[in-house]
Design a protein around this motif. Structure first.
Motif, mmCIF file in Angstrom:
data_model
loop_
_atom_site.group_PDB
_atom_site.id
_atom_site.type_symbol
_atom_site.label_atom_id
_atom_site.label_comp_id
_atom_site.label_asym_id
_atom_site.label_seq_id
_atom_site.Cartn_x
_atom_site.Cartn_y
_atom_site.Cartn_z
ATOM 1 N N LEU A 173 0.794 -1.230 0.000
ATOM 2 C CA LEU A 173 0.000 0.000 0.000
ATOM 3 C C LEU A 173 0.824 1.278 0.000
ATOM 4 N N GLN A 174 2.150 1.169 0.095
ATOM 5 C CA GLN A 174 2.964 2.381 0.242
ATOM 6 C C GLN A 174 2.814 3.342 -0.938
ATOM 7 N N GLY A 175 2.597 2.798 -2.119
ATOM 8 C CA GLY A 175 2.470 3.660 -3.290
ATOM 9 C C GLY A 175 1.247 4.556 -3.271
ATOM 10 N N GLU A 176 0.272 4.242 -2.423
ATOM 11 C CA GLU A 176 -0.951 5.039 -2.352
ATOM 12 C C GLU A 176 -0.755 6.358 -1.626
ATOM 13 N N LEU A 177 0.287 6.432 -0.789
ATOM 14 C CA LEU A 177 0.424 7.604 0.084
ATOM 15 C C LEU A 177 0.590 8.900 -0.692
ATOM 16 N N LYS A 178 1.180 8.825 -1.876
ATOM 17 C CA LYS A 178 1.395 10.072 -2.631
ATOM 18 C C LYS A 178 0.081 10.730 -3.048
ATOM 19 N N HIS A 179 -1.008 9.969 -3.028
ATOM 20 C CA HIS A 179 -2.304 10.528 -3.394
ATOM 21 C C HIS A 179 -3.062 11.079 -2.188
ATOM 22 N N TYR A 180 -2.530 10.866 -0.991
ATOM 23 C CA TYR A 180 -3.256 11.247 0.235
ATOM 24 C C TYR A 180 -2.297 11.981 1.182
ATOM 25 N N PRO A 181 -2.078 13.265 0.951
ATOM 26 C CA PRO A 181 -1.052 14.000 1.707
ATOM 27 C C PRO A 181 -1.329 14.153 3.194
ATOM 28 N N GLN A 182 -2.604 14.029 3.624
ATOM 29 C CA GLN A 182 -2.916 14.165 5.042
ATOM 30 C C GLN A 182 -2.750 12.852 5.811
ATOM 31 N N VAL A 183 -2.413 11.766 5.110
ATOM 32 C CA VAL A 183 -2.140 10.493 5.761
ATOM 33 C C VAL A 183 -0.631 10.391 5.959
ATOM 34 N N VAL A 279 -9.626 9.120 5.971
ATOM 35 C CA VAL A 279 -8.511 9.502 6.837
ATOM 36 C C VAL A 279 -7.808 10.733 6.271
ATOM 37 N N ASN A 280 -7.725 10.819 4.952
ATOM 38 C CA ASN A 280 -7.085 11.979 4.328
ATOM 39 C C ASN A 280 -7.881 13.259 4.550
ATOM 40 N N ALA A 281 -9.186 13.122 4.788
ATOM 41 C CA ALA A 281 -10.022 14.305 5.022
ATOM 42 C C ALA A 281 -9.837 14.884 6.420
ATOM 43 N N MET A 282 -9.177 14.160 7.297
ATOM 44 C CA MET A 282 -8.893 14.680 8.635
ATOM 45 C C MET A 282 -7.821 15.763 8.511
ATOM 46 N N GLU A 283 -8.034 16.912 9.147
ATOM 47 C CA GLU A 283 -7.132 18.046 8.987
ATOM 48 C C GLU A 283 -6.530 18.474 10.314
ATOM 49 N N ARG A 284 -5.354 19.059 10.218
ATOM 50 C CA ARG A 284 -4.712 19.647 11.402
ATOM 51 C C ARG A 284 -5.399 20.970 11.753
ATOM 52 N N THR A 285 -5.581 21.167 13.049
ATOM 53 C CA THR A 285 -6.166 22.409 13.559
ATOM 54 C C THR A 285 -5.331 22.896 14.741
ATOM 55 N N PRO A 286 -5.360 24.209 15.029
ATOM 56 C CA PRO A 286 -4.594 24.708 16.185
ATOM 57 C C PRO A 286 -5.135 24.110 17.484
ATOM 58 N N GLU A 287 -4.241 23.531 18.271
ATOM 59 C CA GLU A 287 -4.626 22.859 19.507
ATOM 60 C C GLU A 287 -3.673 23.241 20.631
ATOM 61 N N SER A 288 -4.191 23.295 21.831
ATOM 62 C CA SER A 288 -3.374 23.618 23.003
ATOM 63 C C SER A 288 -2.314 22.532 23.219
ATOM 64 N N ILE A 289 -1.125 22.953 23.632
ATOM 65 C CA ILE A 289 -0.087 21.961 23.906
ATOM 66 C C ILE A 289 -0.364 21.191 25.193
ATOM 67 N N SER A 290 -1.474 21.498 25.848
ATOM 68 C CA SER A 290 -1.887 20.656 26.968
ATOM 69 C C SER A 290 -2.240 19.249 26.488
ATOM 70 N N HIS A 291 -2.408 19.081 25.175
ATOM 71 C CA HIS A 291 -2.712 17.763 24.607
ATOM 72 C C HIS A 291 -1.461 16.954 24.295
ATOM 73 N N LEU A 292 -0.290 17.526 24.517
ATOM 74 C CA LEU A 292 0.932 16.782 24.256
ATOM 75 C C LEU A 292 1.288 15.902 25.461
ATOM 76 N N LYS A 293 1.523 14.660 25.174
ATOM 77 C CA LYS A 293 1.969 13.695 26.178
ATOM 78 C C LYS A 293 3.290 13.124 25.666
#
Length: 894
Positions: A173-183, A279-293
């Motif tokens: 499946l590795q070749g698929e990643l180039k089509h899904y930049p958010q994965v 999964v590719n439709a999931m996006e990064r959003t600004p989040e508090s660093i209180s979520h970092l573990k």
């Protein structure tokens, strides 16, 4: 000429109250050091990271670093004297050094036991929280799961039996990643556990798998089993739901492999392809660093780990906690001796008690196996100045800042639900410890290293922090942060601020160095075999196999057509990692060499790397002897034409260790190649060195010649899973007697169902109660019939030991389902039961049907085709391949 230096030019004193100093470079015997108005003359050459006295120390007086004791003087130690114990002397004597060592130690490993003063215990206040927060760009999951720093599709094998499946599925499946930049990746999580009956780490394993599944860095997860293992999908799902893990908050599917391997790869591929757009439709959003573990780890530690890199992690953890995040300190045995420091600030007395109980349980478990938790430091640790567990622990504990309190002590892989500083029970084995932290919910790993460990985890970014500028410059392409800047004069606050900003960038999606290299490994805390000490003396005193062949019956042997085989034996270019941490690099180099086609097919049939999970972070004694013996079995294997040993550089079983083991076993190491990831300058440079060595060897050797042999030329292993039908047992007995009678070799593992069946045993053996003739993985020096000792129930571990005996072909009679094959010894999987033949027709190499008296010749014909390269075993072609050492009865993680 006598050389002289000011103290600060060549040494460090961790804290003012110490009576020994750390050399920051190698200092020759006779060197003069100006220290606090006195001139110290070194009595011996002091290696970089090793210690010398700066004050007079009397016999019985403690030696102090970070103002904590790590040993007791055996004799008067004067200022300038090299401080050394017996463990370091032994570790250095197997190295090739160009200077003299002291003839005897001058201190012993001894510290006063720690006792918790509950009567006067005072709870420590929490760190003051920052009123504002910082943000990073993360993947928001449900409230129960938190925020991910990565968005990965994870392919998880519930046990080691489906490890090959998830690895092959990921590769497709590795070749698929180039089509899904958010994965961020489609990553396999293959591990060693759950493949043996009734594992003692079952609860731990289920908890770890559950934690992997819901980790916030997971965008979707496919969980695979066969449904018949000791750990199945059904058990994992039941554990998740019973313990209220948020399973329904993550895209997931449980897949049980039914039928052919290739068909099930297609099923898995379809599932993942269907997920990719979501999964590719999931996006990064600004989040508090209180979520970092953050997970705090060290590996390949040296004397400077506690001076620069670990205090930097302590600084980072303190900041994260003040912002509402969490930090996880692990490696239980690497805090033995540092209890006074760890417990100087604790949230409550219950947490202190839990921490101490976990330490005591760890000591007890290792004792059941004849090991000592205090025996943790590897040969690489000692070489780089960590003399014993106490000194290693005192430095490792600096990952907790003096201002930070210990908030929680938790079991391996237990969820971290609140902000704060956690201690998590785990072995010092780096990969096993990291896996527990990921299962606990860590979405970033900080990994400090003195030697330059290259460890990375598949779906949680790992930032590698190096202790010295010199080592960082050597390994700049493989490391993220140079903590050596602190020793060069940069303040810890400034270094911390730089690291904090890099952390936010990595958490927001910038690739770590390890991610760019595509290098990652997983290992879960391995099963331990003993649950008390009742069998210890019996196991330690067990008789060793003699290596002499076992007498067999010769009656009833007949072959209608004498077989002749034009043997085109494989000629393997073997890259043998000396420990788990160099395994993936060895794999990558072998793949690159095969792609280039160097020496093929005239000189070599292929390059193979035997990546495994041993050689570091596990106990010495019988387990380490078993490992070394099996490694030498592969070095001397008749199919191996050229062999190079690839060390990580900081492990117990480094190149010099293996040279020493070979010499003790009568094997000449001079014909081998040796390379070191750390000492040769990192992955890129060591790859070039390995390629050059094989090119030189191939230029100096002749092409591999074919030869024609009969049964006398066969070296065959035979094994079975489960019970053996009488007709199959009888025909395999006939095959055994034919080969052995002609002068060939047959090896059967002790755990094979064949040996319990009268249809085989009584027709082959001349007497009852025959003990094994070969130890696990022992190279058979004489042909004939052998039984190999097998201290395991695990199929792959059995095959790994069997192949090391020198067999060139394995016949496997399967009764449950076909299993993983060996990386280079061909394994023919045959079945006589109709139901097995029907279900796994496309995976089996031979269907035994019709008149059983014809089966022996059918098996021999398939052997002939395989050895002449006109037939390739089916599951090998499909990539269902695995390799795994057993630790025997007494191996245990440290």
């Amino acid at each position: 000429m006598t050389t002289s230096y000011h103290f600060d030019e060549v040494a460090r004193l961790p804290l003012p109250g110490d009576n020994v100093a750390v050399a920051t470079r190698q200092l020759d015997a006779g060197t003069i050091i100006h220290y606090q108005g006195q001139d110290l003359s070194l009595d011996y050459t002091v290696m970089e990271g090793h210690r010398f006295a700066v004050k007079a120390i009397s016999p019985g007086e403690p030696l102090l670093s970070w103002e904590l004791p790590f040993g007791v003087a055996l004799q008067p130690i004067e200022p300038g004297h090299y401080v050394i114990n017996n463990g370091v002397l032994e570790a250095l004597r197997v190295r090739s050094l160009e200077f003299a060592l002291p003839s005897a130690p001058n201190f012993t490993d001894q510290i006063p036991p720690y006792v918790l003063d509950e009567e006067n215990f005072q709870p420590a206040p929490a760190l003051p929280a920052y009123p504002d927060t910082r943000t990073f760009l993360g993947f928001r999951r449900s409230e129960a799961r938190g925020v991910g720093t990565r968005n990965s599709i994870v392919l998880l094998g519930t046990s080691s039996r489906t490890g090959s499946y998830v690895k092959q599925l990921a590769a497709r499946l590795q070749g698929e990643l180039k089509h899904y930049p958010q994965v961020d990746g489609i990553v396999p999580v293959a591990h060693t556990e759950g493949g043996a009956e009734q594992p003692n780490n079952l609860a731990l394993l289920l908890r770890t798998l559950a934690g992997f599944i819901v980790n916030p860095n997971v965008g979707a997860v496919l969980i695979a089993d066969y449904g018949t293992e000791p750990v199945t999908n059904q058990m994992v799902e039941a554990y998740l739901r019973e313990h209220n893990y948020p399973l329904d908050d993550v895209f997931h599917q449980f897949l049980s492999i039914q039928g052919g391997f290739e068909d099930n790869l297609a099923k898995g591929e379809a599932i993942v392809r269907d997920w990719l757009p979501t999964v590719n439709a999931m996006e990064r959003t600004p989040e508090s660093i209180s979520h970092l573990k953050i997970g705090l780890q060290c590996g390949g530690s040296d004397a400077f780990s506690g001076i620069s890199a670990n205090p930097l992690l302590g600084w980072m953890a303190k900041e994260m906690i003040r912002y509402g995040g969490a930090a996880n300190l692990a490696e239980t045995d690497e805090l033995i001796g540092a209890e006074p420091y760890v417990l100087q600030k604790v949230r409550d007395v219950e947490t202190a008690r839990k921490f101490l109980n976990l330490v005591e349980q760890f000591k007890e478990r290792t004792a059941w196996h004849g090991a000592n938790a205090e025996g943790n430091p590897s040969g690489g640790n000692k070489y780089r100045g960590l003399y014993n567990i106490y000194l290693k622990s005192i430095g490792a504990a600096r990952k907790k800042d003096p201002d930070t309190r210990l908030d929680y002590a938790i079991d391996y892989g237990a969820p971290m639900k609140e902000s704060g500083f956690y201690f998590m029970d785990s072995p010092g084995n780096d990969l096993e410890s990291v896996a527990g932290q990921v299962a606990s919910g860590c979405n970033l790993i900080f990994f400090t290293t003195g030697n330059g460990s290259i460890t990375n985890f598949p779906f949680v970014p790992t930032l590698k922090v190096v202790t010295t500028t010199r080592r960082f410059e050597l390994l700049a392409n493989d490391m993220d942060i140079n903590a050596g800047q602190y020793q060069d004069g940069l303040s810890m606050d400034e270094l911390g601020k730089q690291t904090f900003e890099l952390t936010l960038q990595i958490a927001s999606g910038q690739r770590s160095v390890g991610e760019k290299a595509g290098h990652a490994q997983v290992q879960i805390w391995r099963n331990w075999r003993q649950t008390d000490a009742s069998r210890l003396e019996t196991l330690l005193q067990a008789a060793k196999p003699t290596g002499e062949p076992i007498a067999v019956r010769t009656d009833g042997v007949a072959l209608s057509n004498p077989i002749r085989i034009t043997r085109a034996s494989d000629s393997i270019g073997l890259i043998l990692p000396t420990s788990l941490c160099s395994g993936q690099v060895a794999n990558k180099i072998a793949q690159r060499l095969n792609k280039q086609g160097i020496g093929q097919p005239e000189h070599l049939s292929q390059f193979v790397a035997l990546a495994h999970t041993e050689g570091c972070g596990n106990s010495a004694g019988p387990s380490e002897q078993l490992y070394a013996r099996t490694m030498v079995g592969y070095i001397t294997h008749p199919l191996v034409k050229h062999c190079l040993l690839l060390e990580h550089g900081c492990e117990k079983t480094h190149n010099d260790f293996m040279r020493h083991q070979m010499e003790e076993m009568g094997v000449d190491p001079s014909r081998l190649g040796f390379a070191s990831i750390q000492l040769d300058g990192g992955i890129e440079k060591v790859t070039q060195k390995v390629e050059a060595w094989f090119a030189d060897q191939l230029a100096a050797t002749q092409p591999t010649a074919k030869e024609t042999v009969g049964l006398e030329g066969l070296r065959i292993g035979i094994l079975s899973d489960g019970s053996v039908p009488d007709p199959a047992g009888e025909q395999l007995a006939m095959l055994t007697k034919m080969i052995v009678g002609a002068g060939g070799m047959v090896v059967v593992p002790e755990n094979s169902g064949l040996l319990s069946m009268p249809s085989y045993r009584e027709k082959v053996l001349t007497s009852t109660n025959v003990p094994p003739s070969l130890a696990y993985g022992e190279h058979a020096r004489q042909t004939g019939f052998h039984i190999m000792e097998t201290q395991t129930e695990h199929w792959v571990e059995t095959v790994t030991g069997l192949a090391a005996t020198g067999v060139e072909l394995i016949i496997a009679l399967v009764n449950r389902q076909p299993m993983q094959t060996h990386p280079f010894v061909p394994m023919l999987q045959v079945a006589s039961e109709p139901a097995m033949q029907e279900t796994y027709r496309n995976d089996l190499d031979l269907l035994l049907t019709g008149d059983p008296t014809a089966w022996t010749e059918q098996i021999l014909e398939r052997c002939k085709q395989t050895m002449e390269h006109s037939y390739t075993p089916r599951l090998y072609q499909q990539g269902n391949v695995d390799f795994q050492f057993t630790r025997g009865f007494l191996g245990v993680s440290l």
